[in-house]
Design an enzyme around this catalytic site. Structure first.
Site, mmCIF file in Angstrom:
data_model
loop_
_atom_site.group_PDB
_atom_site.id
_atom_site.type_symbol
_atom_site.label_atom_id
_atom_site.label_comp_id
_atom_site.label_asym_id
_atom_site.label_seq_id
_atom_site.Cartn_x
_atom_site.Cartn_y
_atom_site.Cartn_z
ATOM 1 N N GLY A 269 3.330 -20.525 -3.091
ATOM 2 C CA GLY A 269 1.903 -20.545 -3.607
ATOM 3 C C GLY A 269 1.865 -22.185 -4.025
ATOM 4 O O GLY A 269 1.823 -22.627 -2.815
ATOM 5 N N SER B 35 8.096 -21.412 1.207
ATOM 6 C CA SER B 35 7.190 -22.220 1.262
ATOM 7 C C SER B 35 7.288 -23.251 -0.132
ATOM 8 O O SER B 35 8.344 -23.925 -0.138
ATOM 9 C CB SER B 35 5.576 -21.587 1.069
ATOM 10 O OG SER B 35 4.588 -22.479 1.009
ATOM 11 N N ALA B 36 6.584 -23.070 -1.162
ATOM 12 C CA ALA B 36 6.744 -23.988 -2.392
ATOM 13 C C ALA B 36 8.230 -23.320 -2.992
ATOM 14 O O ALA B 36 8.860 -24.481 -3.376
ATOM 15 C CB ALA B 36 5.676 -23.324 -3.465
ATOM 16 N N HIS C 173 5.415 -25.173 6.644
ATOM 17 C CA HIS C 173 4.253 -25.040 7.226
ATOM 18 C C HIS C 173 3.942 -26.087 8.107
ATOM 19 O O HIS C 173 2.554 -26.492 8.469
ATOM 20 C CB HIS C 173 2.962 -24.781 6.660
ATOM 21 C CG HIS C 173 3.065 -23.714 5.475
ATOM 22 N ND1 HIS C 173 2.976 -22.516 5.620
ATOM 23 C CD2 HIS C 173 3.460 -23.746 4.093
ATOM 24 C CE1 HIS C 173 3.186 -21.610 4.557
ATOM 25 N NE2 HIS C 173 3.582 -22.416 3.455
ATOM 26 N N GLU D 130 6.105 -22.988 10.805
ATOM 27 C CA GLU D 130 6.038 -21.757 10.220
ATOM 28 C C GLU D 130 6.790 -20.625 11.304
ATOM 29 O O GLU D 130 6.860 -21.023 12.462
ATOM 30 C CB GLU D 130 4.517 -21.017 10.326
ATOM 31 C CG GLU D 130 3.848 -21.693 9.207
ATOM 32 C CD GLU D 130 2.327 -20.880 8.971
ATOM 33 O OE1 GLU D 130 2.157 -20.220 9.809
ATOM 34 O OE2 GLU D 130 1.906 -21.392 7.945
#
Length: 229
Positions: free
Chosen positions: A88, A120-121, A157, A192
């Site tokens: 997020g 991700s985060a 990403h 990704e």
């Protein structure tokens, strides 16, 4: 330490976290009790995020508890066999984790045997700092220092593609800006579908796409699955 650092949570044509489930299952080694850190969620509530994660991991026998739901978060981290950090907004994730005094306890628990899973985060949070996130700084986290569980900086990403006619910087150009002011850093451009798995003192790159490593004053180096850091 045991870490699973994923670039992203969803791949085209696959359900949410579907590509990661075999990796998670392979690294559980009997662990079942998990705390979920949902603080990166902005456009979904932390309850929604926690419930979605719990539903996906239930078939693996993992019991997920949202850290925001417990009366004693520090005790929950201490008891957890797995710490899961969702993606997020990285700035909100770091801010909420820092304000609750969770950073040091999480890092300590992972160093003592808990499995860390982050996408991700959540992968950014495992790095020394969050300075290679792609996210907009929607809140002030009062500093960029993070968990420092993985010694290199990850840019999740990662892609160097630009839309036709777009005149902004490429991702590599933005990373190069960082390396001008912080030449001591090494940045991994993790596309990704790729991940880094740490187990038994070995960090191994996985996934179908080329990963890139950036260092100050050097050409980018391409890495493929199976590379050991």
């Amino acid at each position: 330490m045991e870490l699973l650092l994923l670039s992203n949570s969803t791949l085209p044509g696959k359900a949410w976290l579907e590509h990661a489930l075999p990796l998670i299952a392979n690294q559980l080694n009997g662990r079942r009790s998990a705390v979920f850190i949902p603080f990166a969620g902005v456009t979904q509530t932390w309850d929604e995020y926690t419930d979605k994660t719990a539903e996906v991991l239930a078939p693996l026998g993992v019991n997920v508890t949202g850290i925001h739901r417990v009366a004693d978060p520090l005790a929950a981290i201490e008891k957890a066999e797995i710490i899961i950090v969702g993606g997020g907004n990285t700035f909100q994730l770091l801010k909420e984790s820092r304000e609750r005094g969770l950073l040091a306890p999480m890092a300590d628990r992972v160093k003592r045997g808990a499995l860390y899973i982050g996408w991700s985060a959540g992968a950014n949070l495992a790095c020394p700092t969050i300075r290679t996130t792609n996210d907009m700084p929607i809140v002030d986290p009062n500093g960029f220092d993070a968990l420092d569980l993985f010694p290199l900086q990850i840019n999740p990403h990662f892609t160097n593609a630009l839309p036709e006619g777009h005149k902004g910087e490429t991702r590599e150009q933005r990373i190069r800006e960082l390396l001008v002011v912080a030449p001591e850093l090494t940045v991994i451009g993790l596309p990704e579908g790729n991940w880094i798995q740490v187990s038994n003192g070995q960090a191994v790159l996985g996934g179908p796409n080329t990963t890139w490593v950036f260092k100050a004053g050097e050409e980018a180096v391409a890495l493929e699955a199976g590379h050991r850091f």
